[in-house]
Design a protein around this motif. Structure first.
Motif, PDB file in Angstrom:
ATOM      1  N   ASN A   1       0.826  -1.216   0.000  1.00 50.24           N
ATOM      2  CA  ASN A   1       0.000   0.000   0.000  1.00 50.24           C
ATOM      3  C   ASN A   1       0.857   1.262   0.000  1.00 50.24           C
ATOM      4  N   LEU A   2       2.080   1.157   0.533  1.00 54.67           N
ATOM      5  CA  LEU A   2       2.973   2.316   0.530  1.00 54.67           C
ATOM      6  C   LEU A   2       3.403   2.684  -0.892  1.00 54.67           C
ATOM      7  N   LEU A   3       3.483   1.686  -1.739  1.00 57.10           N
ATOM      8  CA  LEU A   3       3.840   1.952  -3.138  1.00 57.10           C
ATOM      9  C   LEU A   3       2.709   2.691  -3.840  1.00 57.10           C
ATOM     10  N   LEU A   4       1.487   2.333  -3.494  1.00 59.15           N
ATOM     11  CA  LEU A   4       0.319   2.905  -4.154  1.00 59.15           C
ATOM     12  C   LEU A   4       0.055   4.350  -3.745  1.00 59.15           C
ATOM     13  N   LEU A   5       0.173   4.647  -2.459  1.00 59.87           N
ATOM     14  CA  LEU A   5      -0.281   5.940  -1.935  1.00 59.87           C
ATOM     15  C   LEU A   5       0.420   7.132  -2.574  1.00 59.87           C
ATOM     16  N   LYS A   6       1.724   6.987  -2.818  1.00 56.98           N
ATOM     17  CA  LYS A   6       2.460   8.107  -3.410  1.00 56.98           C
ATOM     18  C   LYS A   6       3.074   7.742  -4.759  1.00 56.98           C
ATOM     19  N   ASN A   7       2.561   6.675  -5.363  1.00 56.26           N
ATOM     20  CA  ASN A   7       3.067   6.242  -6.672  1.00 56.26           C
ATOM     21  C   ASN A   7       4.583   6.056  -6.670  1.00 56.26           C
ATOM     22  N   VAL A   8       5.101   5.437  -5.622  1.00 58.97           N
ATOM     23  CA  VAL A   8       6.540   5.227  -5.535  1.00 58.97           C
ATOM     24  C   VAL A   8       6.909   3.854  -6.083  1.00 58.97           C
ATOM     25  N   SER A   9       8.200   3.688  -6.360  1.00 64.14           N
ATOM     26  CA  SER A   9       8.714   2.429  -6.906  1.00 64.14           C
ATOM     27  C   SER A   9       9.759   1.854  -5.962  1.00 64.14           C
ATOM     28  N   ALA A  10       9.746   0.542  -5.809  1.00 61.44           N
ATOM     29  CA  ALA A  10      10.774  -0.156  -5.040  1.00 61.44           C
ATOM     30  C   ALA A  10      11.414  -1.194  -5.951  1.00 61.44           C
ATOM     31  N   MET A  11      12.709  -1.165  -6.028  1.00 64.98           N
ATOM     32  CA  MET A  11      13.437  -2.067  -6.937  1.00 64.98           C
ATOM     33  C   MET A  11      14.732  -2.520  -6.277  1.00 64.98           C
ATOM     34  N   GLY A  12      15.398  -3.447  -6.889  1.00 65.51           N
ATOM     35  CA  GLY A  12      16.627  -3.970  -6.318  1.00 65.51           C
ATOM     36  C   GLY A  12      17.788  -3.917  -7.288  1.00 65.51           C
ATOM     37  N   VAL A  13      18.971  -4.091  -6.745  1.00 60.59           N
ATOM     38  CA  VAL A  13      20.186  -4.236  -7.547  1.00 60.59           C
ATOM     39  C   VAL A  13      20.948  -5.449  -7.054  1.00 60.59           C
ATOM     40  N   TYR A  14      20.962  -6.494  -7.854  1.00 63.84           N
ATOM     41  CA  TYR A  14      21.806  -7.666  -7.620  1.00 63.84           C
ATOM     42  C   TYR A  14      22.957  -7.501  -8.608  1.00 63.84           C
ATOM     43  N   TRP A  15      23.983  -6.823  -8.158  1.00 58.56           N
ATOM     44  CA  TRP A  15      25.015  -6.282  -9.040  1.00 58.56           C
ATOM     45  C   TRP A  15      25.693  -7.348  -9.894  1.00 58.56           C
ATOM     46  N   THR A  16      26.182  -8.423  -9.280  1.00 63.62           N
ATOM     47  CA  THR A  16      26.955  -9.404 -10.036  1.00 63.62           C
ATOM     48  C   THR A  16      26.119 -10.127 -11.091  1.00 63.62           C
ATOM     49  N   ARG A  17      24.802 -10.209 -10.883  1.00 57.54           N
ATOM     50  CA  ARG A  17      23.975 -10.922 -11.855  1.00 57.54           C
ATOM     51  C   ARG A  17      23.904 -10.193 -13.200  1.00 57.54           C
ATOM     52  N   TYR A  18      24.190  -8.901 -13.184  1.00 50.79           N
ATOM     53  CA  TYR A  18      24.212  -8.163 -14.444  1.00 50.79           C
ATOM     54  C   TYR A  18      25.282  -8.697 -15.396  1.00 50.79           C
ATOM     55  N   GLN A  19      26.294  -9.363 -14.850  1.00 52.44           N
ATOM     56  CA  GLN A  19      27.295  -9.982 -15.730  1.00 52.44           C
ATOM     57  C   GLN A  19      26.646 -10.991 -16.674  1.00 52.44           C
ATOM     58  N   LYS A  20      25.649 -11.705 -16.152  1.00 53.53           N
ATOM     59  CA  LYS A  20      24.968 -12.738 -16.943  1.00 53.53           C
ATOM     60  C   LYS A  20      23.778 -12.184 -17.709  1.00 53.53           C
ATOM     61  N   GLU A  21      22.997 -11.309 -17.075  1.00 46.53           N
ATOM     62  CA  GLU A  21      21.729 -10.879 -17.658  1.00 46.53           C
ATOM     63  C   GLU A  21      21.859  -9.687 -18.600  1.00 46.53           C
ATOM     64  N   ASN A  22      22.791  -8.788 -18.310  1.00 48.68           N
ATOM     65  CA  ASN A  22      22.935  -7.592 -19.149  1.00 48.68           C
ATOM     66  C   ASN A  22      24.376  -7.108 -19.052  1.00 48.68           C
ATOM     67  N   PHE A  23      25.275  -7.845 -19.690  1.00 45.93           N
ATOM     68  CA  PHE A  23      26.695  -7.541 -19.544  1.00 45.93           C
ATOM     69  C   PHE A  23      27.071  -6.161 -20.091  1.00 45.93           C
ATOM     70  N   PRO A  24      26.478  -5.681 -21.192  1.00 47.28           N
ATOM     71  CA  PRO A  24      26.836  -4.334 -21.653  1.00 47.28           C
ATOM     72  C   PRO A  24      26.623  -3.260 -20.593  1.00 47.28           C
ATOM     73  N   VAL A  25      25.533  -3.352 -19.839  1.00 48.42           N
ATOM     74  CA  VAL A  25      25.291  -2.390 -18.767  1.00 48.42           C
ATOM     75  C   VAL A  25      26.332  -2.551 -17.664  1.00 48.42           C
ATOM     76  N   PHE A  26      26.611  -3.787 -17.300  1.00 55.72           N
ATOM     77  CA  PHE A  26      27.624  -4.067 -16.280  1.00 55.72           C
ATOM     78  C   PHE A  26      28.974  -3.491 -16.685  1.00 55.72           C
ATOM     79  N   SER A  27      29.378  -3.750 -17.910  1.00 56.46           N
ATOM     80  CA  SER A  27      30.670  -3.278 -18.393  1.00 56.46           C
ATOM     81  C   SER A  27      30.719  -1.756 -18.456  1.00 56.46           C
ATOM     82  N   ARG A  28      29.607  -1.150 -18.836  1.00 51.89           N
ATOM     83  CA  ARG A  28      29.564   0.307 -18.910  1.00 51.89           C
ATOM     84  C   ARG A  28      29.760   0.931 -17.528  1.00 51.89           C
TER      85      ARG A  28
END
Length: 358
Positions: A283-310
């Protein structure tokens, strides 16, 4: 030189970097067949320093002579069996290194022998040698020491990814950084303040840590072990809330930070150093239209290496330009690895903890 090379082969012991590299270039078969490494043989027990045999490199691999490597909370969790990834026992921990290229595979065209490099290579960097895939290497620009380069990959890679890629932080926005005096916290302050031109509010667990955060670029700081974090954030933002939260603590601190977001604010979760993982009330996300997200840094090597390398390239470029500067809190020797782990676990340090391998 021949006599020194023979003695070197018979001893199987590492020699200083320059000499070992020259011997290696002269006669590769004479290069040390063993090297020292930190070994986790059993979870939740102290690590040992052992001599382990080298192995031949594959066509796309590079052998690196390690000078320094970073110590991260993730390394400690891995050795306790609590990290997201669990390597098979026994293993050498460590996510990042700075060193010199000793040998390249037949297909390697990104680096050459003698190049100074940083690398991100899961569970193997706390050793005198490390074999990595060529795409996981970035060259260290002139003017950057091995020690400072070793402080960049995890902390600044995470900071750039969280602030730029995930939160898409804009100039002038207010950014709350929790666990602000830790290695990643200080990197976040550095990037947010000096690269993205954001206004940083640092939250930390002591007045000393708050003072360090202010010295490193935060505009304001809150000691959440004493004051009321929610009320202080309300006061500091004139009741508007913060635009971006980068949280590495979890638990009640994370919940308070989430409640303190402004309209369409963004929270990025990067870790749980407080030990408690928050179940986010939707409900906290809804009330002020906020976003909650995560960063699993090392996984970017596998899932999106160009972003990781950049992100890695950006960290090096920002440092080369003089825009950022890592804060190294303590340097331990390789054989002091267990002391270094305890130092991080007990939160005795501010800034980055580094292992000196040489």
């Amino acid at each position: 030189m021949a006599a020194a090379g023979l003695a070197h082969c018979l001893s199987h012991r590492p020699v200083p970097t320059i000499l070992s590299w020259l011997l290696y270039r002269k006669n590769k078969s004479c290069y040390p067949r063993h090297y020292r490494a930190a070994i986790c043989r059993e979870l939740k027990v102290p690590l040992t320093i052992e001599e382990v045999p080298t192995r031949p490199i594959q066509p796309d691999e590079v052998r690196v002579d390690v000078h320094f490597c970073g110590v991260n909370f993730a390394d400690i969790l891995t050795c306790r069996g609590l990290y997201q990834e669990s390597p098979s026992l026994p293993f050498t921990p460590g996510l990042e290194l700075a060193g010199q290229v000793l040998e390249i595979g037949t297909n390697v065209n990104t680096v050459k022998e003698g190049d100074r490099v940083i690398s991100v290579n899961n569970f193997s960097t706390m050793a005198e040698q490390c074999i990595v895939d060529q795409k996981k290497l970035w060259q260290i620009p002139d003017g950057i020491s091995y020690q400072e380069a070793a402080a960049l990959p995890v902390c600044y890679g995470t900071a750039i990814l969280a602030l730029e890629q995930r939160a898409q932080t804009k100039p002038g926005e207010t950014v709350l950084v929790t666990a602000a005096a830790g290695a990643t916290g200080l990197a976040l302050i550095d990037v947010a303040s000096n690269i993205l031109q954001a206004k940083v509010i640092a939250a930390a667990g002591s007045d000393e840590k708050c003072q360090l955060a202010l010295k490193r670029g935060a505009k304001a700081a809150v000691n959440y072990s004493q004051g009321n974090l929610k009320e202080e954030l309300k006061r500091l933002t004139g009741g508007q809330g913060v635009d971006v939260v980068i949280d590495g603590v979890g638990g009640d601190v994370c919940l308070t930070a989430l409640r303190s977001l402004a309209w369409e604010g963004r929270m990025v979760v990067i870790g749980f150093t407080g030990g408690s993982i928050l179940s986010i009330p939707s409900n906290l996300l809804l009330l002020k239209n906020v976003s909650a997200m995560g960063v699993y840094w090392t996984r970017y090597q596998k899932e999106n290496f160009p972003v990781f390398s950049r992100c890695m390239s950006s960290a090096l470029q920002y440092y080369k330009e003089g825009s950022i500067r890592p804060h190294i809190g303590r340097v331990f020797k390789l054989e002091e690895i267990n002391d270094a782990f305890e130092h991080v676990t007990q939160r005795k340090t501010t800034g980055k903890v580094i292992l000196s391998v040489k």
